[in-house]
Motif scaffolding. Sequence first.
Motif, mmCIF file in Angstrom:
data_model
loop_
_atom_site.group_PDB
_atom_site.id
_atom_site.type_symbol
_atom_site.label_atom_id
_atom_site.label_comp_id
_atom_site.label_asym_id
_atom_site.label_seq_id
_atom_site.Cartn_x
_atom_site.Cartn_y
_atom_site.Cartn_z
ATOM 1 N N THR A 128 -3.886 -7.649 -29.137
ATOM 2 C CA THR A 128 -4.763 -7.647 -30.367
ATOM 3 C C THR A 128 -4.131 -8.798 -31.262
ATOM 4 N N ASN A 132 -6.941 -11.515 -31.917
ATOM 5 C CA ASN A 132 -7.419 -11.674 -33.586
ATOM 6 C C ASN A 132 -7.505 -13.130 -33.824
ATOM 7 N N CYS A 135 -10.654 -14.894 -32.345
ATOM 8 C CA CYS A 135 -11.864 -14.413 -32.807
ATOM 9 C C CYS A 135 -12.189 -14.860 -34.321
ATOM 10 N N LYS A 186 -13.939 -10.132 -28.563
ATOM 11 C CA LYS A 186 -14.256 -9.506 -29.770
ATOM 12 C C LYS A 186 -14.671 -7.858 -29.306
ATOM 13 N N LEU A 189 -11.216 -6.448 -29.529
ATOM 14 C CA LEU A 189 -10.584 -6.472 -30.665
ATOM 15 C C LEU A 189 -11.241 -5.437 -31.806
ATOM 16 N N ASP A 190 -12.503 -5.241 -31.562
ATOM 17 C CA ASP A 190 -13.168 -4.232 -32.326
ATOM 18 C C ASP A 190 -12.588 -2.699 -32.114
ATOM 19 N N ASN A 192 -9.605 -2.163 -31.192
ATOM 20 C CA ASN A 192 -8.135 -2.059 -31.257
ATOM 21 C C ASN A 192 -7.645 -2.565 -32.549
ATOM 22 N N TYR A 193 -8.873 -2.951 -33.467
ATOM 23 C CA TYR A 193 -8.197 -3.623 -34.711
ATOM 24 C C TYR A 193 -7.546 -2.894 -35.507
ATOM 25 N N TYR A 194 -7.213 -1.320 -35.303
ATOM 26 C CA TYR A 194 -6.333 -0.839 -36.044
ATOM 27 C C TYR A 194 -4.972 -0.837 -35.756
ATOM 28 N N LEU A 196 -3.773 -3.766 -35.960
ATOM 29 C CA LEU A 196 -3.229 -4.769 -37.007
ATOM 30 C C LEU A 196 -2.636 -4.480 -38.270
#
Length: 213
Positions: A128, A132, A135, A186, A189-190, A192-194, A196
Motif C-alpha cells: 500500500t 500510493n 497512483c 488503484k 489502493l482503494d 487498503n487505503y486505511y 496509510l
Amino acid sequence: MENSNFSQLGINNLHDLAKFVVLENFIHHSQYFSPQQLKEEVDSVYKEELKFNNSKIFISRDSKNNINGSIRVLKWNSKDVLPIEKLFEIRPSLLTNNVDTEIWHIGRFAIKQFSDKAGFGVFKTLMTFAINEVCKNENSIALAECDVKLLRILRLLGIEAKALADPIYYLGSETIPVLLSYKGLKSFLDKNYYLLPQNFMSLHHSVVFKEIA
C-alpha cells in the motif's frame, strides 16, 4: 500479531536493506548458499540501490528493531538502468506509447518468515505504501520483478500483472518481469487505503500499527 513498526529507510541504511533482501530471498528459495555468494549479492544490490537518488524505501521492524519487511519504489528518470532492463533487456520506454506516462519501478520486496496472518499484514501494508506513490498520477504504470509465488499473490489481490518475458533465476528463485497497470494498482489502493497513517507524507519517523488484518 505483535505490533509492526513501519518507517521510511534513509540512504545511510541501504546496506542493511541489501543484506536483508538478499538473505531472505536465499532463505526462502535456496537450499544452499555460501557466505561468499551472499556477500557478492549483497554488494551488488547495495551498489545498485546507491545509484537511485529518487527512490523511497519502506520497511517494517520487529520489537527488537530488526528489519522484517521491505519494499522500494522509484519513478524512472529515463536514464537509470532499472533491473528489468539489466536482467531482461527490456527497455521501459518501449512499454508505453505515451511519452507523458510516468514509469515506476517497485522492487526490493522481502518479508521475513513468520505466521501467515502476520506476514500477510506486513505484505499488504508495504504494498500500500509503494502503490500510493505510483497512483498519485493516473497516467502511470509500474514495473517489477517477482517470483512465481508473489505473482500469484498479486493476482489474487486483484492487481493486474502482465508478464513481459520468460522467468530467469535471480536471487535464489525464478523471477518474472511484470507490468502493473494503474487500474489494478488503484483498485488495490482503494481497498487498503486505511493502512496509510495520517502523517504518511512525512513517514521519516516510525509509525506503529496494531492488529493488521
